[in-house]
Design a protein around this motif. Structure first.
Motif, mmCIF file in Angstrom:
data_model
loop_
_atom_site.group_PDB
_atom_site.id
_atom_site.type_symbol
_atom_site.label_atom_id
_atom_site.label_comp_id
_atom_site.label_asym_id
_atom_site.label_seq_id
_atom_site.Cartn_x
_atom_site.Cartn_y
_atom_site.Cartn_z
ATOM 1 N N HIS A 128 0.833 -1.202 0.000
ATOM 2 C CA HIS A 128 0.000 0.000 0.000
ATOM 3 C C HIS A 128 0.870 1.256 0.000
ATOM 4 O O HIS A 128 0.535 2.244 -0.666
ATOM 5 N N ALA A 129 1.973 1.226 0.720
ATOM 6 C CA ALA A 129 2.908 2.354 0.685
ATOM 7 C C ALA A 129 3.554 2.477 -0.691
ATOM 8 O O ALA A 129 3.701 3.581 -1.230
ATOM 9 N N GLN A 130 3.904 1.352 -1.278
ATOM 10 C CA GLN A 130 4.529 1.375 -2.610
ATOM 11 C C GLN A 130 3.571 1.934 -3.657
ATOM 12 O O GLN A 130 3.983 2.675 -4.555
ATOM 13 N N ALA A 131 2.293 1.612 -3.532
ATOM 14 C CA ALA A 131 1.295 2.135 -4.473
ATOM 15 C C ALA A 131 1.148 3.645 -4.349
ATOM 16 O O ALA A 131 0.724 4.314 -5.296
ATOM 17 N N ALA A 132 1.509 4.190 -3.179
ATOM 18 C CA ALA A 132 1.411 5.625 -2.947
ATOM 19 C C ALA A 132 2.776 6.308 -2.999
ATOM 20 O O ALA A 132 2.949 7.402 -2.456
ATOM 21 N N ALA A 133 3.736 5.682 -3.672
ATOM 22 C CA ALA A 133 5.107 6.202 -3.684
ATOM 23 C C ALA A 133 5.176 7.633 -4.208
ATOM 24 O O ALA A 133 5.927 8.466 -3.683
ATOM 25 N N GLY A 134 4.380 7.944 -5.225
ATOM 26 C CA GLY A 134 4.389 9.304 -5.766
ATOM 27 C C GLY A 134 3.888 10.321 -4.765
ATOM 28 O O GLY A 134 4.438 11.421 -4.638
ATOM 29 N N LEU A 135 2.856 9.955 -4.036
ATOM 30 C CA LEU A 135 2.308 10.834 -2.998
ATOM 31 C C LEU A 135 3.335 11.059 -1.890
ATOM 32 O O LEU A 135 3.555 12.182 -1.434
ATOM 33 N N LEU A 136 3.984 9.981 -1.460
ATOM 34 C CA LEU A 136 4.982 10.067 -0.402
ATOM 35 C C LEU A 136 6.189 10.901 -0.819
ATOM 36 O O LEU A 136 6.780 11.614 -0.013
ATOM 37 N N ALA A 137 6.541 10.813 -2.087
ATOM 38 C CA ALA A 137 7.698 11.554 -2.574
ATOM 39 C C ALA A 137 7.460 13.054 -2.616
ATOM 40 O O ALA A 137 8.412 13.840 -2.592
ATOM 41 N N GLY A 138 6.199 13.457 -2.660
ATOM 42 C CA GLY A 138 5.896 14.876 -2.785
ATOM 43 C C GLY A 138 5.447 15.560 -1.513
ATOM 44 O O GLY A 138 5.184 16.756 -1.514
ATOM 45 N N CYS A 139 5.365 14.807 -0.400
ATOM 46 C CA CYS A 139 4.845 15.402 0.832
ATOM 47 C C CYS A 139 5.971 15.965 1.701
ATOM 48 O O CYS A 139 7.154 15.794 1.406
ATOM 49 N N ARG A 140 5.588 16.634 2.775
ATOM 50 C CA ARG A 140 6.567 17.210 3.709
ATOM 51 C C ARG A 140 6.692 16.408 4.993
ATOM 52 O O ARG A 140 7.753 16.374 5.599
ATOM 53 N N VAL A 141 5.591 15.781 5.417
ATOM 54 C CA VAL A 141 5.589 14.990 6.645
ATOM 55 C C VAL A 141 4.780 13.723 6.410
ATOM 56 O O VAL A 141 3.703 13.773 5.819
ATOM 57 N N VAL A 142 5.299 12.587 6.891
ATOM 58 C CA VAL A 142 4.551 11.332 6.901
ATOM 59 C C VAL A 142 4.399 10.911 8.354
ATOM 60 O O VAL A 142 5.378 10.879 9.103
ATOM 61 N N MET A 143 3.176 10.608 8.756
ATOM 62 C CA MET A 143 2.946 10.193 10.142
ATOM 63 C C MET A 143 2.252 8.834 10.186
ATOM 64 O O MET A 143 1.542 8.437 9.258
ATOM 65 N N ALA A 144 2.468 8.129 11.290
ATOM 66 C CA ALA A 144 1.851 6.823 11.507
ATOM 67 C C ALA A 144 1.787 6.577 13.002
ATOM 68 O O ALA A 144 2.383 7.302 13.806
ATOM 69 N N SER A 145 1.052 5.533 13.386
ATOM 70 C CA SER A 145 0.998 5.092 14.785
ATOM 71 C C SER A 145 1.214 3.592 14.806
ATOM 72 O O SER A 145 1.306 2.937 13.764
#
Length: 310
Positions: A128-145
């Motif tokens: 699921h993270a790999q499918a969103a690789a483009g989104l992750l590459a363009g953001c400023r902060v990634v958060m999780a719990s």
């Protein structure tokens, strides 16, 4: 602001989702005991979803990576995120699986106990993270719990870090964290009990020693939330930096930690330094305890700005 499909988000959340089933009771229930509740409600919940709403209400463009059931509770989540302007193109809806549920007991003093069933969220993974690789590459902060599977967080943080984004992990509910994951965490936000559990200091040592142990294992900053006492920041080679709590009329504490995480992510995404961002998050969390429920308690940007000036 809304992060639409194809647009970069400021904040991406590897998100848990569940419906909160909340009962108001006088006190904690003993084993084998039945206690009458004075009120009951069903509302949106999940640490990732709550934090995402908090970030969105602070003006950040927010997008989710999540997995939910194609059921009534899942539809509740989609409706909430649409209303809050949160992008959902990377939310997988799964037929035949239940969405997560949290059973919450709220006591007369405002404290609470929570049991979480993750449901479809337990199937969230690296793909699921790999499918969103483009989104992750363009953001400023990634958060999780820690309500989401570690492999999903690990891959999302790896992709985000490679693109220069900050990573923010709220380690709740506390569980052992690998050195591989800690090495990818820019800001770790445990509460005091989680700090000791993560550091293996359940019966000995100070909070300073516990934080130092997590820093030595790779986390770049450890920001400990202390409830009514505020919060404290630890960074390698620097003295601890503390912010006192704010006296507030407490209705309940549901979602206060999630509000802190989301407000912190939004402040970091708009370029604030970590000490200033934690001031903002501290004010947001203080406001959140003045109302019942996670979502109703999450303040707007203007409310936090007004309290911050006091």
């Amino acid at each position: 602001m809304t992060a639409k499909a194809g647009e970069a988000a400021d904040v991406v959340c590897v998100a848990s989702w569940n419906a909160d089933l909340i009962s108001q009771v006088a006190r904690p229930i003993a084993r084998g005991e039945t206690l009458m509740a004075s009120a009951f409600s069903i509302s949106p919940g999940g640490k990732g979803s709550n934090a995402s709403v908090a970030a969105a209400r602070q003006g950040a463009r927010v997008a989710l990576i999540a997995r939910i059931g194609d059921d009534d509770f899942g539809r509740m989540g989609m409706e909430l995120w649409q209303a809050e302007g949160i992008a959902t193109q990377h939310v997988e809806r799964v037929a035949g699986e239940r969405s997560g549920v949290a059973q919450i007991l709220v006591y007369e003093d405002g404290d609470n106990s929570i049991a979480v069933y993750p449901g479809a969220g337990a199937g969230l993974g690296a793909r699921h993270a790999q499918a969103a690789a483009g989104l992750l590459a363009g953001c400023r902060v990634v958060m999780a719990s820690c309500e989401v599977p570690a492999e999903a967080t690990l891959e999302a943080f790896r992709l985000a870090r490679a693109a220069g984004a900050l990573t923010l992990l709220n380690p709740a509910p506390a569980r052992p964290l690998s050195d591989e994951l800690l090495a990818l965490v820019d800001v770790l936000t445990p509460n005091e009990s989680e700090l000791y559990l993560l550091a293996g200091e359940a019966h000995a040592g100070s909070a300073d020693q516990a934080a130092a142990r997590l820093l030595s294992r790779g986390a770049r900053a450890v920001l400990v939330t202390l409830g009514a006492a505020g919060c404290r920041l630890y960074q390698a080679g620097q003295p601890p930096y503390s912010i006192p709590g704010r006296p507030m009329a407490v209705r309940d504490t549901i979602g206060a930690g999630d509000t802190f995480t989301g407000a912190l992510a939004a402040a970091l995404a708009r370029g604030e330094a970590l000490p200033e961002a934690m001031q903002w998050a501290n004010a947001a969390a203080a406001l959140s305890v003045t109302k019942h429920g996670a979502i109703d308690g999450i303040p707007r940007h203007a409310e936090v700005a007004a309290l911050s000036k006091q």
